[in-house]
Scaffold this motif. Structure first.
Motif, PDB file in Angstrom:
ATOM      1  N   CYS A  23     -32.184  51.776  58.965  1.00  0.00           N
ATOM      2  CA  CYS A  23     -30.941  51.322  59.603  1.00  0.00           C
ATOM      3  C   CYS A  23     -30.938  51.589  61.100  1.00  0.00           C
ATOM      4  O   CYS A  23     -30.079  51.091  61.816  1.00  0.00           O
ATOM      5  CB  CYS A  23     -29.720  51.983  58.943  1.00  0.00           C
ATOM      6  SG  CYS A  23     -29.388  53.671  59.509  1.00  0.00           S
ATOM      7  N   TYR A  72     -23.214  42.862  61.086  1.00  0.00           N
ATOM      8  CA  TYR A  72     -21.980  43.631  61.144  1.00  0.00           C
ATOM      9  C   TYR A  72     -21.286  43.425  62.488  1.00  0.00           C
ATOM     10  O   TYR A  72     -21.939  43.294  63.508  1.00  0.00           O
ATOM     11  CB  TYR A  72     -22.281  45.106  60.902  1.00  0.00           C
ATOM     12  CG  TYR A  72     -22.594  45.436  59.466  1.00  0.00           C
ATOM     13  CD1 TYR A  72     -22.194  44.606  58.425  1.00  0.00           C
ATOM     14  CD2 TYR A  72     -23.286  46.593  59.151  1.00  0.00           C
ATOM     15  CE1 TYR A  72     -22.474  44.932  57.101  1.00  0.00           C
ATOM     16  CE2 TYR A  72     -23.566  46.926  57.825  1.00  0.00           C
ATOM     17  CZ  TYR A  72     -23.157  46.083  56.809  1.00  0.00           C
ATOM     18  OH  TYR A  72     -23.436  46.419  55.510  1.00  0.00           O
ATOM     19  N   HIS A  90     -25.532  56.120  55.186  1.00  0.00           N
ATOM     20  CA  HIS A  90     -26.058  56.103  56.554  1.00  0.00           C
ATOM     21  C   HIS A  90     -25.235  56.932  57.531  1.00  0.00           C
ATOM     22  O   HIS A  90     -25.397  56.815  58.748  1.00  0.00           O
ATOM     23  CB  HIS A  90     -26.269  54.656  57.012  1.00  0.00           C
ATOM     24  CG  HIS A  90     -27.269  53.976  56.144  1.00  0.00           C
ATOM     25  ND1 HIS A  90     -28.620  54.260  56.214  1.00  0.00           N
ATOM     26  CD2 HIS A  90     -27.126  53.099  55.120  1.00  0.00           C
ATOM     27  CE1 HIS A  90     -29.259  53.559  55.286  1.00  0.00           C
ATOM     28  NE2 HIS A  90     -28.379  52.852  54.601  1.00  0.00           N
ATOM     29  N   GLU A 126     -20.535  52.596  53.832  1.00  0.00           N
ATOM     30  CA  GLU A 126     -21.986  52.787  53.762  1.00  0.00           C
ATOM     31  C   GLU A 126     -22.293  54.258  54.056  1.00  0.00           C
ATOM     32  O   GLU A 126     -23.024  54.594  54.986  1.00  0.00           O
ATOM     33  CB  GLU A 126     -22.693  51.868  54.772  1.00  0.00           C
ATOM     34  CG  GLU A 126     -22.636  50.392  54.454  1.00  0.00           C
ATOM     35  CD  GLU A 126     -23.462  50.010  53.217  1.00  0.00           C
ATOM     36  OE1 GLU A 126     -24.278  50.827  52.755  1.00  0.00           O
ATOM     37  OE2 GLU A 126     -23.260  48.889  52.712  1.00  0.00           O
ATOM     38  N   THR A 142     -18.613  55.018  61.769  1.00  0.00           N
ATOM     39  CA  THR A 142     -18.706  53.557  61.669  1.00  0.00           C
ATOM     40  C   THR A 142     -19.277  53.168  60.312  1.00  0.00           C
ATOM     41  O   THR A 142     -18.804  52.219  59.678  1.00  0.00           O
ATOM     42  CB  THR A 142     -19.580  53.002  62.805  1.00  0.00           C
ATOM     43  OG1 THR A 142     -18.967  53.362  64.052  1.00  0.00           O
ATOM     44  CG2 THR A 142     -19.704  51.485  62.732  1.00  0.00           C
ATOM     45  N   ASN A 143     -20.271  53.899  59.848  1.00  0.00           N
ATOM     46  CA  ASN A 143     -20.832  53.593  58.536  1.00  0.00           C
ATOM     47  C   ASN A 143     -19.814  53.802  57.415  1.00  0.00           C
ATOM     48  O   ASN A 143     -19.913  53.175  56.367  1.00  0.00           O
ATOM     49  CB  ASN A 143     -22.090  54.432  58.279  1.00  0.00           C
ATOM     50  CG  ASN A 143     -23.324  53.779  58.875  1.00  0.00           C
ATOM     51  OD1 ASN A 143     -23.559  52.589  58.664  1.00  0.00           O
ATOM     52  ND2 ASN A 143     -24.094  54.531  59.631  1.00  0.00           N
ATOM     53  N   HIS A 194     -16.069  51.583  59.617  1.00  0.00           N
ATOM     54  CA  HIS A 194     -16.250  50.395  60.464  1.00  0.00           C
ATOM     55  C   HIS A 194     -14.909  49.877  61.010  1.00  0.00           C
ATOM     56  O   HIS A 194     -14.434  48.805  60.617  1.00  0.00           O
ATOM     57  CB  HIS A 194     -17.007  49.276  59.746  1.00  0.00           C
ATOM     58  CG  HIS A 194     -17.859  48.480  60.720  1.00  0.00           C
ATOM     59  ND1 HIS A 194     -19.207  48.638  60.869  1.00  0.00           N
ATOM     60  CD2 HIS A 194     -17.511  47.554  61.651  1.00  0.00           C
ATOM     61  CE1 HIS A 194     -19.671  47.835  61.811  1.00  0.00           C
ATOM     62  NE2 HIS A 194     -18.658  47.175  62.315  1.00  0.00           N
ATOM     63  N   CYS A 210     -30.114  60.238  58.160  1.00  0.00           N
ATOM     64  CA  CYS A 210     -29.120  59.639  57.265  1.00  0.00           C
ATOM     65  C   CYS A 210     -29.000  60.451  55.976  1.00  0.00           C
ATOM     66  O   CYS A 210     -30.002  60.918  55.435  1.00  0.00           O
ATOM     67  CB  CYS A 210     -29.523  58.207  56.900  1.00  0.00           C
ATOM     68  SG  CYS A 210     -29.282  57.055  58.251  1.00  0.00           S
ATOM     69  N   ASN A 238     -30.708  54.709  62.369  1.00  0.00           N
ATOM     70  CA  ASN A 238     -30.127  56.034  62.585  1.00  0.00           C
ATOM     71  C   ASN A 238     -31.146  57.107  62.195  1.00  0.00           C
ATOM     72  O   ASN A 238     -32.177  56.819  61.590  1.00  0.00           O
ATOM     73  CB  ASN A 238     -28.851  56.163  61.725  1.00  0.00           C
ATOM     74  CG  ASN A 238     -27.913  57.261  62.217  1.00  0.00           C
ATOM     75  OD1 ASN A 238     -28.083  57.819  63.297  1.00  0.00           O
ATOM     76  ND2 ASN A 238     -26.896  57.549  61.412  1.00  0.00           N
TER      77      ASN A 238
END
Lengths: 313, 313
Positions: free
Chosen positions: B176, A289, B163, B160, A250-251, A254, B181, B178
């Motif tokens: 974040c 997000y 992350h 991103e 997802t990071n 997305h 990372c 998580n």
């Protein structure tokens, strides 16, 4: 318009004649018998496509194209199967060979990519133009759809999310050469290993009892449904592994949704709802997000040949 | 044609007037003074763009558009800055505001995405239409270019990569939400922490001596250049962390190249060559996947405003 979709597996070949809306006019499944070799498999496949046309009341001439999914390293742009261990194929010019033998347009793709495309066009991913498909099977397959099209990366070498590393501290090496691959945490074989370890530690659990006759990817879910704490703890950890990789993806991508297929995904809501909840709690964390859906695949064993047919639509 | 590119940072604003080939007609850098607030920053920015036009011998009217990079969560499709902690902006309608004040087309994007686009159009990524850009700075920024265009994911929430989790066993939580990372292993701050730990364990090393006056991301490289074993071991591990994430991204995206920017990437070949070697040894493992290049960014501090200008080209 009608198209043939073929999903060649190491054990079975599944195929169907499909229209533009994913309706299956006729379909069949038969043993691959890979030991016969490439030419025999190819000729039988073409013969069976012709039979399926008959069954569907179509002339073979009416067929607009043939799409084929293969469980290996496929350069879909070139139509080449670079390597397929399950079939013992190396560097076969599959799309061209089928085109020459049939006079039909033929496209070839990795089987997980085909299944991803099938689910996106006709299955539970049909509301989403951007999705990641993951099969939780013996191994892990994955497919990425961006703006309605398969994304395969340079040389069609991408979309292998199972080999994204999720544990740099893990010393056990994957066949791919990487360590701590996601696949080694979330495949059915990994879940079986996790189950066996839990049974060893908790020999008096219901899980241990259930596993006496053999351990499968289903064992923990059967025990958990009966309230077994050991099984619940295995499932909770497993869901954590799946979600950890999904958060990573997802990071990066997305997408609008993750579609989970393969044997373990048949467990349905027990598996999928907690993943969806954890993922979206994580996304909510920054408040800006968009929500990402997590759904089970809906086409079962037909996803592969439906997606293969979609390659030539 | 000429375009204005602006890179608004928490400390400094960098901007330039740029042509279609990335030639910089004029440029400047000044303090952001974020405490003045949004309106004042905006008005000064526009005034400075006009001055830069003067400097370049252009009429402001000749400018075709204004592109802006912002270090925060930006919905580039809507032109909105959803959140930018460094500037204390929340939900500002930046593209629209600039358009209304200037009559020019304005596009806004996350700063790392701008830098990625800058490097791809005009920098060391210019031979590649598919690349991943990573800045090894205080934090980790990343940008993904697919088929020559920025890929941002749903709601511009993707790209991103910092992350992406690379260590599920790591208990330390990132801001974040998580764990483990990639950023927490490869940012300059992470390298400083790794250096400090090595110094504590090896108080008699050259590295320890060099760090007496303070530790930065450069300390280990200075000590390693003088043959210090402790420093070499820190760098080797750090390169392992960077490569592990790059291998993960390769399995997902298989781009043509990774472009590494940010302070640590200034170390050049010492850092980049081993990463490139490890990555391609991994890729070679299966023998069928194409080679991926790893190069240092070449535009330095201008990448952001050059890429911002490219948004409106």
């Amino acid at each position: 318009m009608y198209y043939a979709g073929v999903d060649i597996g190491g054990k079975n070949v599944k195929m169907g004649i499909v229209d533009d809306f994913g309706n299956i006019a006729s379909s069949m499944e038969y043993k691959t018998q890979m030991e016969r070799g490439y030419d025999a498999i190819l000729l039988e496949m073409i013969g069976n496509i012709k039979s399926l046309c008959d069954q569907a009341g179509l002339e073979f001439e009416e067929l607009r194209g043939i799409g084929i999914g293969v469980p290996g390293i496929v350069n879909s742009r070139a139509g080449l199967v670079m390597s397929c261990a399950n079939l013992n194929w190396k560097g076969v010019d599959l799309a061209n060979d089928v085109q020459n033998l049939t006079g039909k347009v033929c496209k070839v793709c990795n089987d997980a990519n085909c299944a991803a495309l099938g689910e996106q066009r006709f299955g539970s991913g049909r509301n989403y133009k951007n999705l990641v498909f993951i099969t939780l099977g013996t191994g892990i397959g994955s497919g990425i759809i961006i703006d309605g099209n398969l994304f395969e990366g340079l040389g069609c070498a991408g979309a292998e999310a199972g080999h994204m590393g999720i544990c740099i501290d893990d010393e056990s090496e994957c066949a791919c050469g990487n360590k701590g691959c996601w696949e080694s945490y979330i495949s059915a074989s990994a879940l079986v290993a996790q189950t066996k370890r839990a049974v060893q530690k908790n020999p008096n659990s219901l899980l241990a009892q259930i596993c006496e006759d053999g351990v499968s990817g289903k064992s923990v879910f059967i025990a958990a449904a009966q309230g077994d704490a050991t099984a619940n703890s295995v499932i909770e950890k497993y869901i954590g592994y799946v979600t950890y990789g999904i958060i990573g993806l997802t990071n990066i991508l997305h997408p609008q949704a993750f579609v989970l297929g393969g044997g373990i995904a048949n467990e349905g809501a027990t598996l999928i709802l907690p993943i969806k909840k954890m993922l979206n709690e994580y996304i909510d964390n920054n408040g800006f997000y968009p929500y990402v859906d997590v759904v089970g695949a809906s086409l079962g064993n037909s996803a592969g040949f439906l997606g293969a047919a979609a390659l030539v639509m």
